[in-house]
Design a protein around this motif. Structure first.
Motif, PDB file in Angstrom:
ATOM      1  N   ASP A 121      96.367  48.999   7.984  1.00  0.00           N
ATOM      2  CA  ASP A 121      97.048  50.288   8.133  1.00  0.00           C
ATOM      3  C   ASP A 121      96.157  51.286   8.875  1.00  0.00           C
ATOM      4  N   TRP A 122      94.871  51.343   8.496  1.00  0.00           N
ATOM      5  CA  TRP A 122      93.941  52.241   9.188  1.00  0.00           C
ATOM      6  C   TRP A 122      93.870  51.908  10.672  1.00  0.00           C
ATOM      7  N   LEU A 123      93.765  50.647  11.010  1.00  0.00           N
ATOM      8  CA  LEU A 123      93.673  50.255  12.419  1.00  0.00           C
ATOM      9  C   LEU A 123      94.955  50.584  13.172  1.00  0.00           C
ATOM     10  N   ALA A 124      96.087  50.394  12.516  1.00  0.00           N
ATOM     11  CA  ALA A 124      97.369  50.693  13.169  1.00  0.00           C
ATOM     12  C   ALA A 124      97.491  52.180  13.480  1.00  0.00           C
ATOM     13  N   ARG A 125      96.948  53.042  12.630  1.00  0.00           N
ATOM     14  CA  ARG A 125      97.025  54.489  12.861  1.00  0.00           C
ATOM     15  C   ARG A 125      96.393  54.884  14.188  1.00  0.00           C
ATOM     16  N   TYR A 126      95.418  54.114  14.621  1.00  0.00           N
ATOM     17  CA  TYR A 126      94.677  54.462  15.837  1.00  0.00           C
ATOM     18  C   TYR A 126      94.936  53.470  16.972  1.00  0.00           C
ATOM     19  N   GLY A 127      96.085  52.794  16.901  1.00  0.00           N
ATOM     20  CA  GLY A 127      96.524  51.955  17.998  1.00  0.00           C
ATOM     21  C   GLY A 127      95.799  50.627  18.142  1.00  0.00           C
ATOM     22  N   LEU A 128      95.211  50.150  17.048  1.00  0.00           N
ATOM     23  CA  LEU A 128      94.422  48.914  17.114  1.00  0.00           C
ATOM     24  C   LEU A 128      95.057  47.762  16.348  1.00  0.00           C
ATOM     25  N   ALA A 129      96.334  47.873  16.009  1.00  0.00           N
ATOM     26  CA  ALA A 129      96.986  46.820  15.224  1.00  0.00           C
ATOM     27  C   ALA A 129      96.936  45.469  15.936  1.00  0.00           C
ATOM     28  N   GLU A 130      97.132  45.483  17.252  1.00  0.00           N
ATOM     29  CA  GLU A 130      97.213  44.219  17.985  1.00  0.00           C
ATOM     30  C   GLU A 130      95.877  43.507  18.118  1.00  0.00           C
ATOM     31  N   VAL A 131      94.783  44.229  17.924  1.00  0.00           N
ATOM     32  CA  VAL A 131      93.462  43.610  18.076  1.00  0.00           C
ATOM     33  C   VAL A 131      92.720  43.536  16.743  1.00  0.00           C
ATOM     34  N   ALA A 132      93.435  43.761  15.651  1.00  0.00           N
ATOM     35  CA  ALA A 132      92.787  43.799  14.335  1.00  0.00           C
ATOM     36  C   ALA A 132      92.027  42.523  14.017  1.00  0.00           C
ATOM     37  N   ARG A 144      86.337  48.944  21.062  1.00  0.00           N
ATOM     38  CA  ARG A 144      85.184  48.841  20.154  1.00  0.00           C
ATOM     39  C   ARG A 144      84.811  50.200  19.576  1.00  0.00           C
ATOM     40  N   GLN A 145      84.794  51.220  20.436  1.00  0.00           N
ATOM     41  CA  GLN A 145      84.422  52.544  19.950  1.00  0.00           C
ATOM     42  C   GLN A 145      85.433  53.046  18.928  1.00  0.00           C
ATOM     43  N   LEU A 146      86.716  52.819  19.189  1.00  0.00           N
ATOM     44  CA  LEU A 146      87.744  53.220  18.235  1.00  0.00           C
ATOM     45  C   LEU A 146      87.605  52.447  16.924  1.00  0.00           C
ATOM     46  N   ALA A 147      87.329  51.148  17.021  1.00  0.00           N
ATOM     47  CA  ALA A 147      87.168  50.343  15.807  1.00  0.00           C
ATOM     48  C   ALA A 147      85.992  50.837  14.977  1.00  0.00           C
ATOM     49  N   ALA A 148      84.903  51.200  15.651  1.00  0.00           N
ATOM     50  CA  ALA A 148      83.743  51.743  14.941  1.00  0.00           C
ATOM     51  C   ALA A 148      84.095  53.066  14.270  1.00  0.00           C
ATOM     52  N   LEU A 149      84.841  53.915  14.964  1.00  0.00           N
ATOM     53  CA  LEU A 149      85.268  55.184  14.375  1.00  0.00           C
ATOM     54  C   LEU A 149      86.154  54.959  13.165  1.00  0.00           C
ATOM     55  N   VAL A 150      87.089  54.007  13.278  1.00  0.00           N
ATOM     56  CA  VAL A 150      87.999  53.741  12.160  1.00  0.00           C
ATOM     57  C   VAL A 150      87.232  53.221  10.947  1.00  0.00           C
ATOM     58  N   SER A 151      86.239  52.379  11.192  1.00  0.00           N
ATOM     59  CA  SER A 151      85.465  51.841  10.062  1.00  0.00           C
ATOM     60  C   SER A 151      84.747  52.954   9.297  1.00  0.00           C
ATOM     61  N   VAL A 152      84.415  54.037   9.996  1.00  0.00           N
ATOM     62  CA  VAL A 152      83.800  55.198   9.337  1.00  0.00           C
ATOM     63  C   VAL A 152      84.866  56.096   8.714  1.00  0.00           C
ATOM     64  N   LEU A 153      85.948  56.352   9.421  1.00  0.00           N
ATOM     65  CA  LEU A 153      87.006  57.215   8.903  1.00  0.00           C
ATOM     66  C   LEU A 153      87.640  56.643   7.643  1.00  0.00           C
ATOM     67  N   ALA A 154      87.654  55.322   7.512  1.00  0.00           N
ATOM     68  CA  ALA A 154      88.270  54.680   6.344  1.00  0.00           C
ATOM     69  C   ALA A 154      87.547  55.029   5.051  1.00  0.00           C
ATOM     70  N   VAL A 155      86.291  55.415   5.143  1.00  0.00           N
ATOM     71  CA  VAL A 155      85.532  55.840   3.964  1.00  0.00           C
ATOM     72  C   VAL A 155      85.946  57.250   3.534  1.00  0.00           C
ATOM     73  N   GLU A 156      86.672  57.942   4.400  1.00  0.00           N
ATOM     74  CA  GLU A 156      87.174  59.295   4.177  1.00  0.00           C
ATOM     75  C   GLU A 156      86.050  60.311   3.964  1.00  0.00           C
ATOM     76  N   PRO A 157      85.129  60.391   4.942  1.00  0.00           N
ATOM     77  CA  PRO A 157      84.086  61.421   4.861  1.00  0.00           C
ATOM     78  C   PRO A 157      84.684  62.787   5.182  1.00  0.00           C
ATOM     79  N   SER A 158      83.969  63.835   4.838  1.00  0.00           N
ATOM     80  CA  SER A 158      84.425  65.177   5.211  1.00  0.00           C
ATOM     81  C   SER A 158      83.845  65.605   6.558  1.00  0.00           C
ATOM     82  N   VAL A 159      82.739  64.958   6.951  1.00  0.00           N
ATOM     83  CA  VAL A 159      82.069  65.267   8.219  1.00  0.00           C
ATOM     84  C   VAL A 159      81.907  63.967   9.003  1.00  0.00           C
ATOM     85  N   LEU A 160      82.175  64.027  10.303  1.00  0.00           N
ATOM     86  CA  LEU A 160      81.960  62.886  11.184  1.00  0.00           C
ATOM     87  C   LEU A 160      80.886  63.268  12.195  1.00  0.00           C
ATOM     88  N   VAL A 161      79.815  62.479  12.231  1.00  0.00           N
ATOM     89  CA  VAL A 161      78.702  62.714  13.141  1.00  0.00           C
ATOM     90  C   VAL A 161      78.679  61.573  14.151  1.00  0.00           C
TER      91      VAL A 161
END
Length: 230
Positions: A121-132, A144-161
C-alpha cells in the motif's frame, strides 16, 4: 522542533594538529517546515544533517529533537527523524522495494501478511506498485530514490532529512522527487547542491568551513553563496 546548542564536531586526524574540526559553534533552532542547507563539498553540510537524527553525535554541545537529546535518546530520535542518503543503494538493503518497506514496518506490524499488505500500500501511494517486487538493481534512479523515501516514510517520522536527494537523478526524476518533497506534510530538511530545490524552501542555511555563514530567505542566502563561490 530541533535545536542545536554550542555544537562542535571533531573527527580524529593524524599528525600534530590533532582532531580535525568538522563543525564549530553551531547554534540553531530549526522549526520551519522546509529548510535547505547549501555549501561547497566538504563544507560540513552532511555532517550537520547527520547530527539531526543521531548518526553523528556532537563532540561538544547538544542536539535536541522535540525534547529528546540525541546522545541519550537515540532510538526515540530516529523514530522522529527519518534520514535518506544521497545514493539510495546505500539504504535499500534487501532485494526488492517491498522487502525494504516491510523491514521498516517490522517493529510496528508483527503479522507478516498485514505487514506485506501495508508495504504494498505504501509503495502504491507513490506510484511504485508495479515495481514492488522488482530487484532494486533493475529500477531507474528515480524509482530507487522513491523506494528509499517510502521505506523511511513508512516509519511515519515527523521530520524527513534528505542528503542531496536529487543529485543522482535526471531532470524528470529530479522534478518528481522535488515535487514529492514539497507536498509532504512532514518537516523536510535537505542538504543540496540543487539551488532550484533550495529556492523552494522557507529558510536556507549556508555552510562554509564548518560554520553557518548565512541564514535567511532563499533569495538572500543563495545570492550570498554565489558571491562566495565567485
Amino acid at each position: 522542533m530541533i535545536t542545536l546548542t554550542g555544537v562542535v564536531v571533531r573527527a580524529p586526524a593524524g599528525g600534530p594538529s590533532g582532531a580535525a574540526v568538522l563543525l564549530d559553534g553551531i547554534d540553531l533552532v530549526l522549526d520551519q517546515r522546509r529548510i535547505a542547507l547549501i555549501g561547497a563539498n566538504g563544507s560540513g553540510k552532511s555532517t550537520l544533517l547527520r547530527l539531526l537524527n543521531g548518526l553523528v553525535l556532537p563532540s561538544e554541545g547538544a542536539v535536541v529533537v522535540d525534547g529528546h537529546d540525541t546522545r541519550t535518546a537515540a532510538s526515540t530520535v530516529r523514530r522522529l527523524v527519518g534520514f535518506t542518503f544521497t545514493d539510495p543503494l546505500s539504504q535499500l538493503v534487501l532485494p526488492t522495494p517491498a522487502d525494504d518497506v516491510e523491514l521498516s514496518l517490522r517493529s510496528r506490524v508483527r503479522n507478516r501478511a498485514e505487514r506485506r499488505a501495508l508495504a504494498l500500500d505504501w509503495l502504491a501511494r507513490y506510484g511504485l506498485a508495479e515495481v514492488a517486487d522488482h530487484s532494486v538493481y533493475d529500477l531507474s534512479g528515480g524509482e530507487r530514490q522513491l523506494a528509499a523515501l517510502v521505506s523511511v516514510l513508512a516509519v511515519e517520522p515527523s521530520v524527513l532529512v534528505c542528503d542531496e536527494p536529487t543529485t543522482l537523478l535526471d531532470l524528470r526524476n529530479r522534478n518528481t522527487v522535488a515535487n514529492l518533497l514539497a507536498e509532504l506534510p512532514h518537516q523536510v530538511i535537505v542538504a543540496t547542491h540543487d539551488l532550484e530545490l533550495a529556492g523552494r524552501s522557507e529558510r536556507v542555511l549556508l555552510v562554509d568551513g564548518g560554520r553557518i555563514v548565512a541564514d535567511g530567505t532563499p533569495d538572500d542566502v543563495i545570492a550570498h553563496y554565489r558571491r562566495l563561490m565567485a
